[in-house]
Design a protein around this motif. Structure first.
Motif, PDB file in Angstrom:
ATOM      1  N   LEU A   1       0.794  -1.227   0.000  1.00  0.00           N
ATOM      2  CA  LEU A   1       0.000   0.000   0.000  1.00  0.00           C
ATOM      3  C   LEU A   1       0.826   1.276   0.000  1.00  0.00           C
ATOM      4  O   LEU A   1       0.439   2.270  -0.604  1.00  0.00           O
ATOM      5  CB  LEU A   1      -0.940   0.013   1.219  1.00  0.00           C
ATOM      6  N   VAL A   2       1.966   1.265   0.664  1.00  0.00           N
ATOM      7  CA  VAL A   2       2.759   2.482   0.834  1.00  0.00           C
ATOM      8  C   VAL A   2       3.879   2.583  -0.197  1.00  0.00           C
ATOM      9  O   VAL A   2       4.280   3.671  -0.583  1.00  0.00           O
ATOM     10  CB  VAL A   2       3.313   2.570   2.274  1.00  0.00           C
ATOM     11  N   GLY A   3       4.381   1.446  -0.643  1.00  0.00           N
ATOM     12  CA  GLY A   3       5.474   1.465  -1.605  1.00  0.00           C
ATOM     13  C   GLY A   3       6.844   1.369  -0.962  1.00  0.00           C
ATOM     14  O   GLY A   3       7.855   1.360  -1.656  1.00  0.00           O
ATOM     15  N   LEU A   4       6.886   1.336   0.358  1.00  0.00           N
ATOM     16  CA  LEU A   4       8.122   1.181   1.123  1.00  0.00           C
ATOM     17  C   LEU A   4       7.876   0.168   2.226  1.00  0.00           C
ATOM     18  O   LEU A   4       6.744   0.036   2.703  1.00  0.00           O
ATOM     19  CB  LEU A   4       8.530   2.501   1.802  1.00  0.00           C
ATOM     20  N   SER A   5       8.935  -0.508   2.653  1.00  0.00           N
ATOM     21  CA  SER A   5       8.785  -1.392   3.798  1.00  0.00           C
ATOM     22  C   SER A   5       8.549  -0.538   5.039  1.00  0.00           C
ATOM     23  O   SER A   5       8.904   0.649   5.057  1.00  0.00           O
ATOM     24  CB  SER A   5      10.048  -2.238   3.980  1.00  0.00           C
ATOM     25  N   PRO A   6       7.967  -1.106   6.099  1.00  0.00           N
ATOM     26  CA  PRO A   6       7.782  -0.320   7.324  1.00  0.00           C
ATOM     27  C   PRO A   6       9.095   0.253   7.865  1.00  0.00           C
ATOM     28  O   PRO A   6       9.135   1.403   8.307  1.00  0.00           O
ATOM     29  CB  PRO A   6       7.170  -1.319   8.309  1.00  0.00           C
ATOM     30  N   SER A   7      10.166  -0.515   7.797  1.00  0.00           N
ATOM     31  CA  SER A   7      11.467  -0.031   8.285  1.00  0.00           C
ATOM     32  C   SER A   7      11.977   1.136   7.448  1.00  0.00           C
ATOM     33  O   SER A   7      12.482   2.127   7.989  1.00  0.00           O
ATOM     34  CB  SER A   7      12.501  -1.157   8.260  1.00  0.00           C
ATOM     35  N   ALA A   8      11.840   1.037   6.136  1.00  0.00           N
ATOM     36  CA  ALA A   8      12.277   2.127   5.257  1.00  0.00           C
ATOM     37  C   ALA A   8      11.415   3.365   5.475  1.00  0.00           C
ATOM     38  O   ALA A   8      11.923   4.496   5.506  1.00  0.00           O
ATOM     39  CB  ALA A   8      12.221   1.684   3.800  1.00  0.00           C
ATOM     40  N   TYR A   9      10.117   3.169   5.656  1.00  0.00           N
ATOM     41  CA  TYR A   9       9.225   4.300   5.914  1.00  0.00           C
ATOM     42  C   TYR A   9       9.600   4.969   7.240  1.00  0.00           C
ATOM     43  O   TYR A   9       9.671   6.191   7.325  1.00  0.00           O
ATOM     44  CB  TYR A   9       7.773   3.833   5.944  1.00  0.00           C
ATOM     45  N   ARG A  10       9.852   4.183   8.259  1.00  0.00           N
ATOM     46  CA  ARG A  10      10.217   4.708   9.586  1.00  0.00           C
ATOM     47  C   ARG A  10      11.508   5.503   9.519  1.00  0.00           C
ATOM     48  O   ARG A  10      11.652   6.549  10.157  1.00  0.00           O
ATOM     49  CB  ARG A  10      10.362   3.556  10.582  1.00  0.00           C
ATOM     50  N   ALA A  11      12.460   5.031   8.712  1.00  0.00           N
ATOM     51  CA  ALA A  11      13.760   5.681   8.604  1.00  0.00           C
ATOM     52  C   ALA A  11      13.718   6.954   7.755  1.00  0.00           C
ATOM     53  O   ALA A  11      14.656   7.751   7.807  1.00  0.00           O
ATOM     54  CB  ALA A  11      14.780   4.706   8.009  1.00  0.00           C
ATOM     55  N   GLY A  12      12.644   7.152   7.027  1.00  0.00           N
ATOM     56  CA  GLY A  12      12.543   8.319   6.151  1.00  0.00           C
ATOM     57  C   GLY A  12      12.427   9.624   6.917  1.00  0.00           C
ATOM     58  O   GLY A  12      12.196   9.658   8.129  1.00  0.00           O
ATOM     59  N   ASP A  13      12.604  10.722   6.189  1.00  0.00           N
ATOM     60  CA  ASP A  13      12.494  12.055   6.777  1.00  0.00           C
ATOM     61  C   ASP A  13      11.037  12.498   6.708  1.00  0.00           C
ATOM     62  O   ASP A  13      10.479  12.676   5.633  1.00  0.00           O
ATOM     63  CB  ASP A  13      13.382  13.046   6.004  1.00  0.00           C
ATOM     64  N   HIS A  14      10.423  12.675   7.853  1.00  0.00           N
ATOM     65  CA  HIS A  14       9.017  13.065   7.924  1.00  0.00           C
ATOM     66  C   HIS A  14       8.853  14.470   8.479  1.00  0.00           C
ATOM     67  O   HIS A  14       7.750  14.861   8.848  1.00  0.00           O
ATOM     68  CB  HIS A  14       8.239  12.060   8.796  1.00  0.00           C
ATOM     69  N   SER A  15       9.926  15.229   8.514  1.00  0.00           N
ATOM     70  CA  SER A  15       9.865  16.571   9.097  1.00  0.00           C
ATOM     71  C   SER A  15       8.951  17.499   8.305  1.00  0.00           C
ATOM     72  O   SER A  15       8.331  18.385   8.879  1.00  0.00           O
ATOM     73  CB  SER A  15      11.263  17.165   9.205  1.00  0.00           C
ATOM     74  N   ALA A  16       8.836  17.305   7.017  1.00  0.00           N
ATOM     75  CA  ALA A  16       7.972  18.165   6.202  1.00  0.00           C
ATOM     76  C   ALA A  16       6.498  17.958   6.527  1.00  0.00           C
ATOM     77  O   ALA A  16       5.686  18.852   6.334  1.00  0.00           O
ATOM     78  CB  ALA A  16       8.216  17.895   4.720  1.00  0.00           C
ATOM     79  N   ALA A  17       6.143  16.807   7.051  1.00  0.00           N
ATOM     80  CA  ALA A  17       4.739  16.512   7.359  1.00  0.00           C
ATOM     81  C   ALA A  17       4.325  17.036   8.722  1.00  0.00           C
ATOM     82  O   ALA A  17       3.142  17.093   9.016  1.00  0.00           O
ATOM     83  CB  ALA A  17       4.503  15.009   7.302  1.00  0.00           C
ATOM     84  N   ARG A  18       5.243  17.436   9.552  1.00  0.00           N
ATOM     85  CA  ARG A  18       4.911  17.865  10.925  1.00  0.00           C
ATOM     86  C   ARG A  18       3.989  19.078  10.982  1.00  0.00           C
ATOM     87  O   ARG A  18       3.068  19.087  11.763  1.00  0.00           O
ATOM     88  CB  ARG A  18       6.176  18.103  11.724  1.00  0.00           C
TER      89      ARG A  18
END
Length: 152
Positions: free
Chosen positions: A100-117
């Motif tokens: 559904l997301v296109g990334l593994s949960p680990s890869a998603y967790r490791a990503g930069d999510h600062s723009a979404a804050r």
């Protein structure tokens, strides 16, 4: 629409609301069908006709939405997130998340999510809703110019 069809749609919505609210509980089709006062087979057919996906698919989409939020926080392991959202199999959770997301949960967790804050949660939920058709695809923002036809 007939009164019977409207009543059926209201019962289906009740089951969908149950999934939205209680996604972490062990919900199965017979339980959901009972909440809609339908047999399991009829419920599954009518739910798919009304919402475009199976009850299980809808429930897993809700679970993956919540998992994304928990993974963005970064304070839980993937296994802990899996259990927190109501999944019992880490392998199935990871496979569905990746689908559904296109990334593994680990890869998603490791990503930069600062723009979404700074984005309000309601907007992030709507724009971040997992979908098979858009796995990994990002739509251009309104501030980006669309490419012009005919070249440079």
């Amino acid at each position: 629409m007939t009164p019977e069809a409207l009543a059926e749609l209201a019962r289906l919505r009740k089951a969908r609301d149950l999934m939205d609210r209680e996604y972490a509980r062990p919900l199965d089709v017979p339980t959901l069908a009972r909440s809609a006062f339908m047999s399991s087979a009829h419920f599954s057919r009518r739910f798919r006709a009304a919402y475009g996906e199976s009850p299980y698919g809808y429930l897993m989409t809700r679970r993956i939405e919540r998992a994304k939020a928990l993974l963005r926080r970064g304070d839980l392991s993937v296994t802990e997130v899996c259990v927190e959202v109501g999944c019992t199999s880490l392998g199935s959770f990871s496979a569905r998340f990746t689908e559904l997301v296109g990334l593994s949960p680990s890869a998603y967790r490791a990503g930069d999510h600062s723009a979404a804050r700074p984005v309000p949660a309601c907007v992030a939920k709507a724009s971040g809703r997992p979908s098979r058709g858009r796995a990994g695809a990002a739509a251009p923002s309104r501030n980006e110019e669309a490419p012009q036809a005919g070249g440079l």
